[in-house]
Design a protein around this motif. Structure first.
Motif, PDB file in Angstrom:
ATOM      1  N   GLU A 102      24.582  32.277  58.763  1.00  0.00           N
ATOM      2  CA  GLU A 102      24.152  31.163  59.612  1.00  0.00           C
ATOM      3  C   GLU A 102      25.071  29.944  59.534  1.00  0.00           C
ATOM      4  O   GLU A 102      25.464  29.400  60.582  1.00  0.00           O
ATOM      5  CB  GLU A 102      22.705  30.760  59.287  1.00  0.00           C
ATOM      6  N   PRO A 103      25.444  29.443  58.329  1.00  0.00           N
ATOM      7  CA  PRO A 103      26.316  28.259  58.317  1.00  0.00           C
ATOM      8  C   PRO A 103      27.703  28.535  58.880  1.00  0.00           C
ATOM      9  O   PRO A 103      28.314  27.646  59.488  1.00  0.00           O
ATOM     10  CB  PRO A 103      26.365  27.883  56.830  1.00  0.00           C
ATOM     11  N   LYS A 104      28.226  29.737  58.707  1.00  0.00           N
ATOM     12  CA  LYS A 104      29.554  30.072  59.228  1.00  0.00           C
ATOM     13  C   LYS A 104      29.546  30.047  60.752  1.00  0.00           C
ATOM     14  O   LYS A 104      30.409  29.420  61.391  1.00  0.00           O
ATOM     15  CB  LYS A 104      30.000  31.444  58.722  1.00  0.00           C
ATOM     16  N   ILE A 105      28.570  30.731  61.339  1.00  0.00           N
ATOM     17  CA  ILE A 105      28.503  30.787  62.801  1.00  0.00           C
ATOM     18  C   ILE A 105      28.210  29.403  63.374  1.00  0.00           C
ATOM     19  O   ILE A 105      28.771  28.997  64.402  1.00  0.00           O
ATOM     20  CB  ILE A 105      27.437  31.814  63.220  1.00  0.00           C
ATOM     21  N   THR A 106      27.336  28.652  62.711  1.00  0.00           N
ATOM     22  CA  THR A 106      27.032  27.305  63.192  1.00  0.00           C
ATOM     23  C   THR A 106      28.257  26.403  63.133  1.00  0.00           C
ATOM     24  O   THR A 106      28.511  25.610  64.056  1.00  0.00           O
ATOM     25  CB  THR A 106      25.889  26.696  62.359  1.00  0.00           C
ATOM     26  N   LEU A 107      29.033  26.525  62.046  1.00  0.00           N
ATOM     27  CA  LEU A 107      30.241  25.711  61.930  1.00  0.00           C
ATOM     28  C   LEU A 107      31.212  26.009  63.067  1.00  0.00           C
ATOM     29  O   LEU A 107      31.769  25.088  63.682  1.00  0.00           O
ATOM     30  CB  LEU A 107      30.916  25.983  60.577  1.00  0.00           C
ATOM     31  N   LEU A 108      31.421  27.273  63.380  1.00  0.00           N
ATOM     32  CA  LEU A 108      32.339  27.646  64.460  1.00  0.00           C
ATOM     33  C   LEU A 108      31.812  27.184  65.814  1.00  0.00           C
ATOM     34  O   LEU A 108      32.583  26.763  66.680  1.00  0.00           O
ATOM     35  CB  LEU A 108      32.557  29.160  64.452  1.00  0.00           C
ATOM     36  N   ALA A 109      30.484  27.238  65.994  1.00  0.00           N
ATOM     37  CA  ALA A 109      29.904  26.768  67.249  1.00  0.00           C
ATOM     38  C   ALA A 109      30.075  25.256  67.402  1.00  0.00           C
ATOM     39  O   ALA A 109      30.442  24.762  68.479  1.00  0.00           O
ATOM     40  CB  ALA A 109      28.424  27.153  67.317  1.00  0.00           C
ATOM     41  N   VAL A 110      29.814  24.530  66.331  1.00  0.00           N
ATOM     42  CA  VAL A 110      29.960  23.072  66.380  1.00  0.00           C
ATOM     43  C   VAL A 110      31.420  22.678  66.587  1.00  0.00           C
ATOM     44  O   VAL A 110      31.726  21.712  67.296  1.00  0.00           O
ATOM     45  CB  VAL A 110      29.395  22.446  65.087  1.00  0.00           C
ATOM     46  N   ALA A 111      32.355  23.435  66.003  1.00  0.00           N
ATOM     47  CA  ALA A 111      33.777  23.128  66.173  1.00  0.00           C
ATOM     48  C   ALA A 111      34.247  23.410  67.592  1.00  0.00           C
ATOM     49  O   ALA A 111      35.126  22.709  68.119  1.00  0.00           O
ATOM     50  CB  ALA A 111      34.601  23.937  65.172  1.00  0.00           C
ATOM     51  N   ALA A 112      33.670  24.445  68.242  1.00  0.00           N
ATOM     52  CA  ALA A 112      34.123  24.818  69.582  1.00  0.00           C
ATOM     53  C   ALA A 112      33.455  24.023  70.689  1.00  0.00           C
ATOM     54  O   ALA A 112      33.975  23.953  71.810  1.00  0.00           O
ATOM     55  CB  ALA A 112      33.867  26.315  69.800  1.00  0.00           C
ATOM     56  N   PHE A 113      32.318  23.412  70.398  1.00  0.00           N
ATOM     57  CA  PHE A 113      31.548  22.732  71.440  1.00  0.00           C
ATOM     58  C   PHE A 113      32.247  21.515  72.048  1.00  0.00           C
ATOM     59  O   PHE A 113      32.338  21.409  73.281  1.00  0.00           O
ATOM     60  CB  PHE A 113      30.171  22.349  70.879  1.00  0.00           C
ATOM     61  N   PRO A 114      32.757  20.546  71.259  1.00  0.00           N
ATOM     62  CA  PRO A 114      33.278  19.318  71.862  1.00  0.00           C
ATOM     63  C   PRO A 114      34.446  19.506  72.828  1.00  0.00           C
ATOM     64  O   PRO A 114      34.447  18.875  73.896  1.00  0.00           O
ATOM     65  CB  PRO A 114      33.678  18.469  70.639  1.00  0.00           C
ATOM     66  N   PRO A 115      35.477  20.320  72.525  1.00  0.00           N
ATOM     67  CA  PRO A 115      36.585  20.427  73.488  1.00  0.00           C
ATOM     68  C   PRO A 115      36.143  20.921  74.857  1.00  0.00           C
ATOM     69  O   PRO A 115      36.619  20.422  75.893  1.00  0.00           O
ATOM     70  CB  PRO A 115      37.546  21.415  72.815  1.00  0.00           C
ATOM     71  N   VAL A 116      35.228  21.896  74.882  1.00  0.00           N
ATOM     72  CA  VAL A 116      34.768  22.421  76.166  1.00  0.00           C
ATOM     73  C   VAL A 116      33.913  21.392  76.896  1.00  0.00           C
ATOM     74  O   VAL A 116      34.048  21.203  78.112  1.00  0.00           O
ATOM     75  CB  VAL A 116      33.972  23.723  75.950  1.00  0.00           C
ATOM     76  N   ALA A 117      33.027  20.728  76.175  1.00  0.00           N
ATOM     77  CA  ALA A 117      32.169  19.736  76.806  1.00  0.00           C
ATOM     78  C   ALA A 117      32.987  18.592  77.402  1.00  0.00           C
ATOM     79  O   ALA A 117      32.737  18.163  78.542  1.00  0.00           O
ATOM     80  CB  ALA A 117      31.163  19.195  75.783  1.00  0.00           C
ATOM     81  N   VAL A 118      33.986  18.116  76.657  1.00  0.00           N
ATOM     82  CA  VAL A 118      34.800  16.999  77.145  1.00  0.00           C
ATOM     83  C   VAL A 118      35.625  17.406  78.361  1.00  0.00           C
ATOM     84  O   VAL A 118      35.680  16.694  79.373  1.00  0.00           O
ATOM     85  CB  VAL A 118      35.703  16.477  76.014  1.00  0.00           C
ATOM     86  N   SER A 119      36.283  18.562  78.296  1.00  0.00           N
ATOM     87  CA  SER A 119      37.130  18.996  79.413  1.00  0.00           C
ATOM     88  C   SER A 119      36.299  19.293  80.656  1.00  0.00           C
ATOM     89  O   SER A 119      36.705  18.949  81.781  1.00  0.00           O
ATOM     90  CB  SER A 119      37.940  20.227  79.014  1.00  0.00           C
ATOM     91  N   THR A 120      35.133  19.915  80.490  1.00  0.00           N
ATOM     92  CA  THR A 120      34.290  20.212  81.649  1.00  0.00           C
ATOM     93  C   THR A 120      33.744  18.925  82.257  1.00  0.00           C
ATOM     94  O   THR A 120      33.683  18.784  83.493  1.00  0.00           O
ATOM     95  CB  THR A 120      33.138  21.134  81.238  1.00  0.00           C
ATOM     96  N   THR A 121      33.332  17.982  81.419  1.00  0.00           N
ATOM     97  CA  THR A 121      32.843  16.698  81.927  1.00  0.00           C
ATOM     98  C   THR A 121      33.921  15.988  82.743  1.00  0.00           C
ATOM     99  O   THR A 121      33.656  15.492  83.849  1.00  0.00           O
ATOM    100  CB  THR A 121      32.400  15.803  80.755  1.00  0.00           C
ATOM    101  N   THR A 122      35.133  15.948  82.215  1.00  0.00           N
ATOM    102  CA  THR A 122      36.228  15.298  82.931  1.00  0.00           C
ATOM    103  C   THR A 122      36.530  16.006  84.243  1.00  0.00           C
ATOM    104  O   THR A 122      36.783  15.360  85.278  1.00  0.00           O
ATOM    105  CB  THR A 122      37.484  15.274  82.049  1.00  0.00           C
TER     106      THR A 122
END
Length: 292
Positions: free
Chosen positions: A161-181
């Motif tokens: 659980e912590p490994k998968i959550t860490l990778l999800a949290v690390a991958a979330f911001p770049p996609v959210a920022v680029s899609t928002t822009t």
């Protein structure tokens, strides 16, 4: 008096007499392209290996610090096969360690990418949502993974659980920022024209917003996968075996530098392959990118 016939230009006469066949010209261009794409990388690889060997054989550093390429190759063979009754590293072959890490990245980074795209669509379309959440996403994007990994272990334990959550949290911001822009940059004239023709809000999102945002979204996805890959060793610091990052961490604990280098090369090469596949997918899904 009869006039002398005009003397043809030598350059024109040469071009008329021996024009280069189109197939030969295409073959020459293809040969030069192949030389650039394959020859130069192979040349750089050869230079790198030569420099590595010269540094390792200079005697200034021990084999523990700078092992020669031959020892790294032997380590690669050892962790990839069964030798002297030992199967790979810690009972798993190298390909199995890599497959387990790729599964973690697929589940973790994939979840972060999906959530990031959906969140980016909403933030790019609704201003108050963007104003509310964008500072938090920026804050999360600036945090190194190790800063909150210990907290995830406290909350979620030491299993997957912590490994998968860490990778999800690390991958979330770049996609959210680029899609928002990307969504915010969609020309308002296109949206207004679609609405004037009777398009519903869903039609506008499906036919105007999403196609316009796809190029930047794919860029964010590639960045997110890169960030997730760079966080792999951090995600597998605790109870990471089996896993390629856990193998690197465990080998480093015992000063097994050849295995560490093997793991680093495997992570880098597999990352290049995945990025190439994402680039191919982007070209297939967004063929109009870069064209006027």
């Amino acid at each position: 008096m009869p006039t002398a016939p005009p003397v043809p230009d030598s350059g024109a006469e040469e071009a008329l007499r021996d024009p280069a066949p189109p197939r030969r010209r295409w073959g020459e261009r293809a040969g030069r392209t192949l030389l650039v794409r394959l020859g130069l990388p192979l040349l750089s690889l050869g230079v790198f290996l030569a420099l590595w060997q010269s540094v390792a054989s200079s005697g200034r550093w021990s084999d523990i610090l700078v092992p020669p390429p031959a020892k790294v190759w032997d380590a690669f063979v050892d962790v990839s096969t069964t030798h002297d009754g030992v199967r790979g590293y810690d009972g798993k072959l190298l390909i199995e360690h890599l497959a387990i890490s790729l599964r973690r990245i697929g589940v973790g980074a994939g979840s972060g990418i999906v959530i990031g795209v959906l969140f980016g669509l909403v933030m790019g379309s609704v201003r108050w949502v963007r104003a509310l959440f964008e500072p938090w996403i920026t804050f999360l994007r600036t945090l190194p993974p190790l800063a909150y990994f210990s907290l995830l272990i406290v909350w979620l334990g030491i299993n997957e659980e912590p490994k998968i959550t860490l990778l999800a949290v690390a991958a979330f911001p770049p996609v959210a920022v680029s899609t928002t822009t990307a969504v915010s940059s969609v020309p308002s004239s296109l949206i207004e024209a679609a609405r004037a023709l009777g398009a519903s809000r869903w039609d506008v999102v499906k036919d105007i917003v999403v196609p316009s945002a796809l190029p930047e979204t794919f860029t964010g996805i590639r960045l997110a996968v890169g960030v997730a890959y760079s966080s792999l060793v951090a995600a597998e610091l605790v109870n990471g075996l089996p896993g390629i990052g856990g193998m690197v961490k465990d080998a480093a604990n015992y000063n097994n530098t050849p295995v560490v280098i093997v793991g680093i090369f495997v992570i880098g090469i597999s990352g290049l392959i995945i990025d190439g596949l994402l680039l191919w997918l982007e070209r297939s899904a967004v063929p109009w990118r870069g064209r006027s």
